[in-house]
Design a protein around this motif. Sequence first.
Motif, short mmCIF file in Angstrom:
data_model
loop_
_atom_site.label_atom_id
_atom_site.label_comp_id
_atom_site.label_asym_id
_atom_site.label_seq_id
_atom_site.Cartn_x
_atom_site.Cartn_y
_atom_site.Cartn_z
N ASP A 75 39.09 43.87 40.36
CA ASP A 75 40.36 43.30 39.89
C ASP A 75 40.71 41.98 40.55
N SER A 105 40.90 34.15 39.01
CA SER A 105 41.27 34.12 37.60
C SER A 105 40.41 33.11 36.86
N ASP A 106 40.76 32.84 35.61
CA ASP A 106 40.00 31.87 34.83
C ASP A 106 40.68 30.50 34.81
N CYS A 110 46.55 29.37 33.20
CA CYS A 110 46.93 30.74 32.84
C CYS A 110 47.84 31.35 33.91
N ASP A 111 47.47 31.18 35.17
CA ASP A 111 48.26 31.77 36.24
C ASP A 111 49.65 31.15 36.32
N ASN A 114 51.55 32.74 33.54
CA ASN A 114 51.72 34.19 33.60
C ASN A 114 52.51 34.68 34.80
N ARG A 282 49.77 43.64 37.43
CA ARG A 282 49.68 42.80 36.23
C ARG A 282 48.23 42.35 36.02
N HIS A 283 47.59 41.91 37.08
CA HIS A 283 46.23 41.41 37.03
C HIS A 283 45.28 42.51 36.54
N LYS A 286 46.18 43.44 32.63
CA LYS A 286 46.06 42.47 31.56
C LYS A 286 44.85 41.54 31.65
N TYR A 287 44.07 41.64 32.72
CA TYR A 287 43.01 40.66 32.92
C TYR A 287 41.72 41.37 33.31
N ASN A 288 40.61 40.94 32.70
CA ASN A 288 39.32 41.57 32.96
C ASN A 288 38.47 40.84 33.99
#
Length: 404
Positions: A75, A105-106, A110-111, A114, A282-283, A286-288
């Motif tokens: 994660d 993250s990507d 996005c961060d 979000n 949240r991470h 909602k995030y892979n």
Amino acid sequence: MFKINDNYLKLPGSYLFSTIGKKVTAYTQANPDKKIIRLGIGDVTQPLAPAVIEAMHHAVDEMGDAATFRGYAPDLGYEFLRNAIADNDYKARGCEIAADEIFVSDGAKCDSGNIQEIFSLDNKIAVCDPVYPVYVDTNVMAGRTGTYDAAKETWSDVIYMPCLAENNFAPQLPKETPDLIYLCFPNNPTGSTITKAQLQEWVDYANKVGAVIIYDAAYEAYISEEDVAHSIYECEGARTCAIELRSFSKNAGFTGVRLGFTVIPKDLKCGDVTLHSLWARRHGTKYNGAPYIIQRAGEAVYSQAGKEQLKNQVAYYMNNAKYILNGLKDAGYTVSGGVNAPYIWLKAPNQMTSWEFFDYLLENANVVGTPGSGFGPSGETYFRLTAFGSYENTVAAVDRIKAL
């Protein structure tokens, strides 16, 4: 009957860079013989560094072998990358940031959009003006910004901190107390910076009033002056009031492969609740995660070879920035930035509005920049150029502008 999130309908027009893209496309279709030079969107042009490519190739080979294949990423991101980040970006600068306080993250875009999800809609945000549009737009989408005043181009529930020439484009502490404060240094779009002592004032203020600073440090690799902090955690007390966003896009050219991270210290709390735990939930929900191949590429950024190669890339872009800055000064423009950031902020001539100057440059010099008004009301009559083009295109663009 289903209902929509009508906060989206409150957004005025389209996203800034989408509007620019449509204008440029229309002009290109009408003038196919014209060679357009794009110094608008902050996208890099130099290829990925050899050390990064080598790491990616090796990771691809690993993914082709059952013994070394990787599936879902952890994660928070792979430990090898988080350790490299903690050691090189923080511990090396005397910052107490642990690997498990880093969320891979990507990308920072996005961060930055979000992160507002972990805060109540009752929170009031404060933003620099001008500002990166994502900060405000995503809060509009969430329903946190109140009503829009089209005449003033402001939101009723947003605290604007004007960044003006007389203050060297640095924000002043707001008179109204905010709950969330967005800061970006080196700044996008103005290219300005503040000293470490000035940043310490913001940290002290946030701790005093109980606010959280969301600190965007996407351009820290471009800092050249000694008294400018690379991380907000260089300031005493930042662990209890600050979240930091970082990106591999501008320092390592990852705009096309996507990688970034957010730091949330475990000392940052609302009552007994840590913001770290909220973002972790949240991470994880909602995030892979960024791909293994890309995270290995990110690790290579911190290798000795990677550091040297990327130092040269940053120098390449900053040489472009110097050329733009000096060239426009010679041509009589009022310009700033370009010293600690790859952005040049210039005053539109002849009392033109930002969009009038955009059209003027596009039609007469075939050069694309970004209208300052797209970043906020205080950006009106200003214009942003980026140093991320090739050196040849940068020289050609400046020469075209000087010839007007």
